[in-house]
Design a protein around this motif. Structure first.
Motif, PDB file in Angstrom:
ATOM      1  N   UNK A   1     -14.061 -21.485   0.131  1.00 45.27           N
ATOM      2  CA  UNK A   1     -15.166 -20.834  -0.351  1.00 45.27           C
ATOM      3  C   UNK A   1     -14.834 -19.522  -1.120  1.00 45.27           C
ATOM      4  N   UNK A   2     -14.007 -18.803  -0.752  1.00 45.76           N
ATOM      5  CA  UNK A   2     -13.374 -17.559  -1.214  1.00 45.76           C
ATOM      6  C   UNK A   2     -12.746 -17.918  -2.518  1.00 45.76           C
ATOM      7  N   UNK A   3     -11.902 -19.113  -2.487  1.00 48.39           N
ATOM      8  CA  UNK A   3     -11.183 -19.333  -3.816  1.00 48.39           C
ATOM      9  C   UNK A   3     -12.103 -20.116  -4.878  1.00 48.39           C
ATOM     10  N   UNK A   4     -13.023 -20.678  -4.345  1.00 46.39           N
ATOM     11  CA  UNK A   4     -14.096 -21.490  -5.323  1.00 46.39           C
ATOM     12  C   UNK A   4     -14.999 -20.402  -5.944  1.00 46.39           C
ATOM     13  N   UNK A   5     -15.356 -19.482  -5.233  1.00 46.56           N
ATOM     14  CA  UNK A   5     -16.053 -18.295  -5.584  1.00 46.56           C
ATOM     15  C   UNK A   5     -15.428 -17.365  -6.728  1.00 46.56           C
ATOM     16  N   UNK A   6     -14.096 -17.102  -6.416  1.00 45.80           N
ATOM     17  CA  UNK A   6     -13.262 -16.477  -7.446  1.00 45.80           C
ATOM     18  C   UNK A   6     -13.045 -17.225  -8.609  1.00 45.80           C
ATOM     19  N   UNK A   7     -12.818 -18.575  -8.471  1.00 47.79           N
ATOM     20  CA  UNK A   7     -12.645 -19.361  -9.824  1.00 47.79           C
ATOM     21  C   UNK A   7     -14.152 -19.372 -10.519  1.00 47.79           C
ATOM     22  N   UNK A   8     -15.233 -19.648  -9.921  1.00 46.25           N
ATOM     23  CA  UNK A   8     -16.499 -19.520 -10.501  1.00 46.25           C
ATOM     24  C   UNK A   8     -16.804 -18.330 -11.174  1.00 46.25           C
ATOM     25  N   UNK A   9     -16.370 -17.290 -10.719  1.00 48.43           N
ATOM     26  CA  UNK A   9     -16.585 -15.855 -11.162  1.00 48.43           C
ATOM     27  C   UNK A   9     -15.470 -15.706 -12.402  1.00 48.43           C
ATOM     28  N   UNK A  10     -14.328 -16.131 -12.213  1.00 47.51           N
ATOM     29  CA  UNK A  10     -13.459 -15.944 -13.255  1.00 47.51           C
ATOM     30  C   UNK A  10     -14.090 -16.815 -14.649  1.00 47.51           C
ATOM     31  N   UNK A  11     -14.628 -17.940 -14.418  1.00 51.99           N
ATOM     32  CA  UNK A  11     -15.221 -18.906 -15.418  1.00 51.99           C
ATOM     33  C   UNK A  11     -16.370 -18.309 -15.942  1.00 51.99           C
ATOM     34  N   UNK A  12     -17.205 -17.609 -15.273  1.00 50.89           N
ATOM     35  CA  UNK A  12     -18.261 -16.957 -15.628  1.00 50.89           C
ATOM     36  C   UNK A  12     -18.174 -15.807 -16.622  1.00 50.89           C
ATOM     37  N   UNK A  13     -17.173 -14.888 -16.151  1.00 50.49           N
ATOM     38  CA  UNK A  13     -16.511 -13.783 -17.130  1.00 50.49           C
ATOM     39  C   UNK A  13     -15.951 -14.251 -18.368  1.00 50.49           C
ATOM     40  N   UNK A  14     -15.320 -15.409 -18.120  1.00 48.04           N
ATOM     41  CA  UNK A  14     -14.469 -15.867 -19.370  1.00 48.04           C
ATOM     42  C   UNK A  14     -15.803 -16.205 -20.543  1.00 48.04           C
ATOM     43  N   UNK A  15     -16.832 -17.037 -19.923  1.00 46.61           N
ATOM     44  CA  UNK A  15     -17.531 -17.474 -20.760  1.00 46.61           C
ATOM     45  C   UNK A  15     -18.358 -16.265 -21.509  1.00 46.61           C
ATOM     46  N   UNK A  16     -18.859 -15.487 -20.499  1.00 49.89           N
ATOM     47  CA  UNK A  16     -19.620 -14.194 -21.298  1.00 49.89           C
ATOM     48  C   UNK A  16     -18.789 -13.581 -22.216  1.00 49.89           C
ATOM     49  N   UNK A  17     -17.459 -13.261 -21.913  1.00 48.18           N
ATOM     50  CA  UNK A  17     -16.627 -12.495 -22.818  1.00 48.18           C
ATOM     51  C   UNK A  17     -16.412 -13.307 -24.096  1.00 48.18           C
ATOM     52  N   UNK A  18     -16.311 -14.650 -23.999  1.00 47.39           N
ATOM     53  CA  UNK A  18     -16.053 -15.403 -25.269  1.00 47.39           C
ATOM     54  C   UNK A  18     -17.150 -15.417 -26.191  1.00 47.39           C
ATOM     55  N   UNK A  19     -18.435 -15.746 -25.433  1.00 52.93           N
ATOM     56  CA  UNK A  19     -19.615 -15.615 -26.359  1.00 52.93           C
ATOM     57  C   UNK A  19     -20.261 -14.471 -26.704  1.00 52.93           C
TER      58      UNK A  19
END
Length: 350
Positions: A190-208
């Motif tokens: 759960x911790x790993x999946x949450x961190x991966x999802x948070x990293x994906x969300x941050x990268x999407x926000x920064x890129x867009x």
């Protein structure tokens, strides 16, 4: 013997159907309880460690839940504000979409009457407004989750002693070892999946926000964070709205549309195919068929919340099956099989 087996089979089918109906009708209570049990696996180790160091469990639980409630409240209010802003701006974007469709239809001599008859703009705007009004429901469910977590966490430091009282010393140690292994794997997942999802969300926000300039980049980042819990399907669904908004916002300039499409594809590929296997390992890789079935099942039972929790629930079931000897074959069948392929190829004679 054959008649007895058929009887057992039909009873099992009827039991599953009855269980599904109970879960569906009682989702208002069952879903918060299940979510509390999943989250408790993350916090239970902290409670036990602090108790071993002489810190009262009630103090640790109070600090943990205060932080958890604060983060959840900020998240709910932020999401609600984003949805409201998107709902207010949606008619303007939908009008631009209609003009874009009309322009493309004129260029390629295509009919557009069917598109106008669907009335998607009003339906989508109404859905967004209803979604923004669900904050009260989310907060009420959050209260139930907190109540369940309080009782689960309060009883966690004493679970080992209850096992020793209920079973023999060797049996209690064996059961406690299995449960600790399951809890450790679940919390790590759960911790790993949450961190991966948070990293994906941050990268999407920064890129867009900084490379494309699409409106509502934080909203698309939050969408990517939540839907990243659903492998493959979630990343596709999360990428479609910002790509469509890039097309509508910058048309007739196709550059931002192409940039958004390629960039989001690259982000999802790196996070889903390179980083996730490195952090998760192959043991928790689920079969695509299992993911699809779990998505349909839990989505039917509990709607959007069930769809978001479908893969974590299935991963937890797989972890439990891995640690119970009688259920190990089921765990192997639920996996993707890539690690087993390497295992057998390694042992095969050259």
């Amino acid at each position: 013997m054959a008649s007895q087996r058929m009887t057992v089979l039909f009873l099992a089918i009827l039991t599953l159907i009855a269980l599904g109906m109970v879960l569906r009708s009682g989702r208002g209570v069952v879903l918060p309880l299940l979510l509390a049990m999943l989250l408790s696996n993350i916090f239970v180790p902290f409670v036990r460690r602090t108790k071993a160091r002489g810190i009262p469990p009630i103090l640790t639980i109070s600090v943990i839940l205060s932080l958890f409630v604060g983060i959840c409240l900020l998240a709910v209010l932020s999401i609600n504000a984003r949805v409201v802003a998107l709902a207010q701006a949606f008619p303007r974007y939908y009008a631009r979409l209609l003009s874009l469709v009309q322009s493309l239809a004129n260029d390629f001599d295509l009919p557009v009457h069917f598109w106008e008859g669907l009335n998607l703009g009003d339906k989508a705007a109404a859905y967004l407004l209803n979604l923004s009004g669900s904050a009260v429901s989310l907060l009420s469910n959050l209260v139930l989750v907190i109540i369940f977590m309080v009782f689960i966490l309060l009883g966690s430091p004493y679970f080992t002693y209850k096992l020793r009282k209920a079973f023999s010393l060797s049996g209690a140690e064996r059961i406690d070892h299995i449960i600790d292994g399951i809890s450790s794997q679940i919390s790590r997942y759960l911790l790993t999946q949450t961190l991966i999802s948070a990293g994906t969300g941050l990268m999407v926000w920064f890129f867009l926000a900084f490379f494309v300039g699409v409106d509502f980049p934080i909203t698309w980042g939050l969408l990517a964070f939540f839907l990243n819990f659903i492998p493959t399907i979630g990343s596709i669904v999360a990428s479609m709205p910002p790509i469509l908004f890039a097309l509508v916002q910058f048309y007739p300039d196709w550059g931002p549309f192409v940039t958004a499409s390629l960039g989001l594809l690259l982000i999802q590929f790196v996070m889903g195919n390179l980083l996730t296997p490195k952090l998760m390992g192959d043991r928790l890789n689920l079969s695509p068929v299992v993911v699809l079935i779990s998505l349909l099942l839990w989505g039917w039972l509990w709607g959007v919340a069930g769809a978001l929790l479908s893969v974590p629930i299935t991963a937890v079931v797989k972890i439990i099956c891995e640690n119970v000897e009688a259920l190990t074959p089921l765990s192997a069948l639920m996996g993707s099989g890539r690690s087993y392929q390497r295992e057998f190829e390694k042992d095969a004679p050259s």
